[in-house]
Design a protein around this motif. Sequence first.
Motif, PDB file in Angstrom:
ATOM      1  N   GLU A  58       0.860  -1.399   0.177  1.00 30.53           N
ATOM      2  CA  GLU A  58       0.014   0.131   0.262  1.00 30.53           C
ATOM      3  C   GLU A  58       0.755   1.276  -0.056  1.00 30.53           C
ATOM      4  OE1 GLU A  58      -2.729  -0.525   3.378  1.00 30.53           O
ATOM      5  OE2 GLU A  58      -3.764  -1.900   2.219  1.00 30.53           O
ATOM      6  N   PRO A  59       1.540   1.522  -1.005  1.00 32.66           N
ATOM      7  CA  PRO A  59       2.538   2.841  -1.238  1.00 32.66           C
ATOM      8  C   PRO A  59       1.456   4.135  -1.263  1.00 32.66           C
ATOM      9  CG  PRO A  59       2.434   1.662  -3.311  1.00 32.66           C
ATOM     10  CD  PRO A  59       1.903   0.601  -2.111  1.00 32.66           C
ATOM     11  N   GLN A  60       2.093   5.119  -0.806  1.00 32.59           N
ATOM     12  CA  GLN A  60       1.277   6.162  -0.975  1.00 32.59           C
ATOM     13  C   GLN A  60       1.940   7.421  -1.679  1.00 32.59           C
ATOM     14  OE1 GLN A  60       0.768   7.318   3.318  1.00 32.59           O
ATOM     15  NE2 GLN A  60      -0.999   6.028   3.433  1.00 32.59           N
ATOM     16  N   LEU A  61       1.162   8.029  -2.748  1.00 35.98           N
ATOM     17  CA  LEU A  61       1.795   9.235  -3.593  1.00 35.98           C
ATOM     18  C   LEU A  61       1.283  10.403  -2.731  1.00 35.98           C
ATOM     19  CD1 LEU A  61       1.808  11.210  -5.970  1.00 35.98           C
ATOM     20  CD2 LEU A  61       3.374   9.539  -5.870  1.00 35.98           C
ATOM     21  N   HIS A  62       1.731  11.070  -2.240  1.00 36.62           N
ATOM     22  CA  HIS A  62       1.686  12.393  -1.542  1.00 36.62           C
ATOM     23  C   HIS A  62       1.891  13.478  -2.658  1.00 36.62           C
ATOM     24  CE1 HIS A  62       1.048  10.762   2.739  1.00 36.62           C
ATOM     25  NE2 HIS A  62       1.751  10.043   2.058  1.00 36.62           N
ATOM     26  N   PHE A  63       1.040  14.473  -2.560  1.00 32.43           N
ATOM     27  CA  PHE A  63       1.198  15.663  -3.304  1.00 32.43           C
ATOM     28  C   PHE A  63       0.989  16.916  -2.824  1.00 32.43           C
ATOM     29  CE2 PHE A  63      -2.834  14.612  -4.473  1.00 32.43           C
ATOM     30  CZ  PHE A  63      -3.674  15.766  -4.810  1.00 32.43           C
ATOM     31  N   THR A  64       1.622  17.892  -3.061  1.00 33.21           N
ATOM     32  CA  THR A  64       1.183  19.364  -2.545  1.00 33.21           C
ATOM     33  C   THR A  64       0.979  20.519  -3.695  1.00 33.21           C
ATOM     34  OG1 THR A  64       2.401  18.787  -0.267  1.00 33.21           O
ATOM     35  CG2 THR A  64       1.787  21.077  -0.945  1.00 33.21           C
ATOM     36  N   THR A  91       1.445  23.581 -10.287  1.00 34.14           N
ATOM     37  CA  THR A  91       2.607  22.192 -10.292  1.00 34.14           C
ATOM     38  C   THR A  91       2.325  21.762  -8.754  1.00 34.14           C
ATOM     39  OG1 THR A  91       4.105  23.758  -9.405  1.00 34.14           O
ATOM     40  CG2 THR A  91       3.709  23.358 -11.850  1.00 34.14           C
ATOM     41  N   ALA A  92       2.863  20.602  -8.689  1.00 37.13           N
ATOM     42  CA  ALA A  92       2.969  20.032  -7.075  1.00 37.13           C
ATOM     43  C   ALA A  92       4.184  19.328  -7.017  1.00 37.13           C
ATOM     44  CB  ALA A  92       1.840  18.777  -7.272  1.00 37.13           C
ATOM     45  N   LEU A  93       4.496  19.292  -5.687  1.00 35.32           N
ATOM     46  CA  LEU A  93       5.574  18.293  -5.183  1.00 35.32           C
ATOM     47  C   LEU A  93       4.884  17.176  -5.122  1.00 35.32           C
ATOM     48  CD1 LEU A  93       8.520  17.830  -4.156  1.00 35.32           C
ATOM     49  CD2 LEU A  93       7.672  18.491  -2.184  1.00 35.32           C
ATOM     50  N   CYS A  94       5.468  15.797  -5.735  1.00 30.94           N
ATOM     51  CA  CYS A  94       5.166  14.699  -5.549  1.00 30.94           C
ATOM     52  C   CYS A  94       6.047  13.683  -4.796  1.00 30.94           C
ATOM     53  CB  CYS A  94       4.639  13.823  -6.807  1.00 30.94           C
ATOM     54  SG  CYS A  94       3.368  14.707  -7.621  1.00 30.94           S
ATOM     55  N   VAL A 135      11.386   3.886 -10.119  1.00 33.79           N
ATOM     56  CA  VAL A 135       9.937   4.060 -10.035  1.00 33.79           C
ATOM     57  C   VAL A 135       9.875   5.586 -10.529  1.00 33.79           C
ATOM     58  CG1 VAL A 135       9.004   2.736  -8.170  1.00 33.79           C
ATOM     59  CG2 VAL A 135      10.125   4.974  -7.562  1.00 33.79           C
ATOM     60  N   SER A 136       8.597   5.615 -11.134  1.00 36.20           N
ATOM     61  CA  SER A 136       7.928   7.015 -11.698  1.00 36.20           C
ATOM     62  C   SER A 136       6.904   7.139 -12.023  1.00 36.20           C
ATOM     63  CB  SER A 136       8.777   7.287 -13.111  1.00 36.20           C
ATOM     64  OG  SER A 136       8.474   8.364 -13.851  1.00 36.20           O
ATOM     65  N   PRO A 137       6.178   8.321 -11.679  1.00 36.29           N
ATOM     66  CA  PRO A 137       4.606   8.260 -12.076  1.00 36.29           C
ATOM     67  C   PRO A 137       4.752   8.093 -13.639  1.00 36.29           C
ATOM     68  CG  PRO A 137       5.335  10.473 -10.696  1.00 36.29           C
ATOM     69  CD  PRO A 137       6.710   9.523 -10.873  1.00 36.29           C
ATOM     70  N   VAL A 138       3.479   7.239 -13.945  1.00 29.55           N
ATOM     71  CA  VAL A 138       3.609   7.022 -15.327  1.00 29.55           C
ATOM     72  C   VAL A 138       3.138   7.850 -16.267  1.00 29.55           C
ATOM     73  CG1 VAL A 138       2.572   4.700 -14.665  1.00 29.55           C
ATOM     74  CG2 VAL A 138       0.829   6.674 -15.305  1.00 29.55           C
ATOM     75  N   SER A 139       2.765   9.168 -15.884  1.00 33.76           N
ATOM     76  CA  SER A 139       2.509  10.348 -16.516  1.00 33.76           C
ATOM     77  C   SER A 139       3.934  11.371 -16.944  1.00 33.76           C
ATOM     78  CB  SER A 139       1.608  11.362 -15.975  1.00 33.76           C
ATOM     79  OG  SER A 139       2.112  11.680 -14.627  1.00 33.76           O
ATOM     80  N   LEU A 140       4.969  10.863 -16.384  1.00 32.23           N
ATOM     81  CA  LEU A 140       6.087  11.450 -16.475  1.00 32.23           C
ATOM     82  C   LEU A 140       6.879  10.501 -17.507  1.00 32.23           C
ATOM     83  CD1 LEU A 140       7.098  13.036 -13.064  1.00 32.23           C
ATOM     84  CD2 LEU A 140       5.807  13.950 -15.015  1.00 32.23           C
ATOM     85  N   SER A 141       7.856  11.412 -18.281  1.00 31.84           N
ATOM     86  CA  SER A 141       8.765  10.625 -19.192  1.00 31.84           C
ATOM     87  C   SER A 141      10.320  10.703 -18.682  1.00 31.84           C
ATOM     88  CB  SER A 141       8.422  11.107 -20.714  1.00 31.84           C
ATOM     89  OG  SER A 141       9.401  10.381 -21.522  1.00 31.84           O
ATOM     90  N   GLY A 142      10.775   9.507 -18.717  1.00 33.55           N
ATOM     91  CA  GLY A 142      12.320   9.639 -18.146  1.00 33.55           C
ATOM     92  C   GLY A 142      12.515  10.176 -16.913  1.00 33.55           C
ATOM     93  N   VAL A 152      12.629   5.046   0.659  1.00 31.76           N
ATOM     94  CA  VAL A 152      11.383   5.119   1.518  1.00 31.76           C
ATOM     95  C   VAL A 152      10.585   6.205   1.105  1.00 31.76           C
ATOM     96  CG1 VAL A 152      10.704   5.570   3.917  1.00 31.76           C
ATOM     97  CG2 VAL A 152      12.551   3.809   3.467  1.00 31.76           C
ATOM     98  N   GLU A 153      11.384   7.279   0.543  1.00 28.37           N
ATOM     99  CA  GLU A 153      10.647   8.404   0.058  1.00 28.37           C
ATOM    100  C   GLU A 153      11.344   8.897  -1.254  1.00 28.37           C
ATOM    101  OE1 GLU A 153      10.058  11.889   2.661  1.00 28.37           O
ATOM    102  OE2 GLU A 153       8.569  10.948   3.829  1.00 28.37           O
ATOM    103  N   VAL A 154      10.433   8.994  -2.299  1.00 29.38           N
ATOM    104  CA  VAL A 154      11.025   9.416  -3.414  1.00 29.38           C
ATOM    105  C   VAL A 154      10.268  10.604  -4.005  1.00 29.38           C
ATOM    106  CG1 VAL A 154      11.757   8.684  -5.753  1.00 29.38           C
ATOM    107  CG2 VAL A 154      11.578   6.984  -3.865  1.00 29.38           C
ATOM    108  N   SER A 155      10.961  11.561  -4.415  1.00 32.58           N
ATOM    109  CA  SER A 155      10.230  12.958  -4.743  1.00 32.58           C
ATOM    110  C   SER A 155      10.505  13.376  -6.172  1.00 32.58           C
ATOM    111  CB  SER A 155      10.701  14.077  -3.806  1.00 32.58           C
ATOM    112  OG  SER A 155      10.142  13.650  -2.384  1.00 32.58           O
ATOM    113  N   TRP A 156       9.337  14.094  -6.671  1.00 30.87           N
ATOM    114  CA  TRP A 156       9.480  14.801  -8.158  1.00 30.87           C
ATOM    115  C   TRP A 156       8.884  16.232  -7.702  1.00 30.87           C
ATOM    116  CZ3 TRP A 156       7.932   9.818  -7.189  1.00 30.87           C
ATOM    117  CH2 TRP A 156       8.569   8.640  -7.737  1.00 30.87           C
ATOM    118  N   PRO A 157       9.681  17.146  -7.836  1.00 32.37           N
ATOM    119  CA  PRO A 157       9.162  18.453  -7.638  1.00 32.37           C
ATOM    120  C   PRO A 157       8.756  19.041  -8.978  1.00 32.37           C
ATOM    121  CG  PRO A 157      11.554  18.599  -7.749  1.00 32.37           C
ATOM    122  CD  PRO A 157      11.309  16.997  -8.167  1.00 32.37           C
TER     123      PRO A 157
END
Length: 208
Positions: free
Chosen positions: A12-18, A23-26, A44-51, A58-63
């Motif tokens: 049960e991983p969680q994708l938190h976003f602000t 735009t958002a920090l994921c 790992v990567s959100p499927v909507s992002l390329s490359g 434990v925590e992986v972020s995409w600003p």
Amino acid sequence: MADFRALLAAAEPQLHFTLDGDTALCTLRVPDDVVGAFDGEVAVSPVSLSGEYRPLAVEVSWPGVAAANVTAFVAVRTRRDGVELFGVVKAALVGDVAGRDRLILRSHIGTAQDLTRCLLFLLGGELHALTRVERGPNGERAPDRGSVDGTVLFEPLVRAVVGDRAALDRVDALLRDLDAPSDLIDDDLRALLDAVRLAHAAVAGGDK
């Protein structure tokens, strides 16, 4: 490798976003015991992002992710012994989901014509009505309307008054969720919709 993706999904991983504007920090959050459970490389990567693959932690972020690209679906790339496989797991989306949905909606409805087309579709009107070309007194093409075309919407709205309350509810829901600025939903449109609601209430009351 597929077993690891199943393990990751079951954790049960969680994708938190602000949200910050449009735009958002994921940040993907994964239990610590899952991170080291695979004897190879995991990214790992959100499927909507390329490359935008990042090593699993434990925590992986995409600003700076566009609001329209905030998604619960996470692509998982595993590598071991020269073999690379890809899969997708679904995380729980944590954040202002309603705000994200409004931003996505606004990205698709940015002009008065976009809104007219969408309202016409919800009311079951004929979309070809929007393809007509308006002409000025000397036959020149008239400038595009800067507001929602109430003349195109009038007939479908009248039909909705007679027997399709669900269509009016869909229109109300769209406008509420869109929360559009006044230059998109102008006073004329609001007055038209108010008149339609009053007419429908009168018709519904007379049927009792």
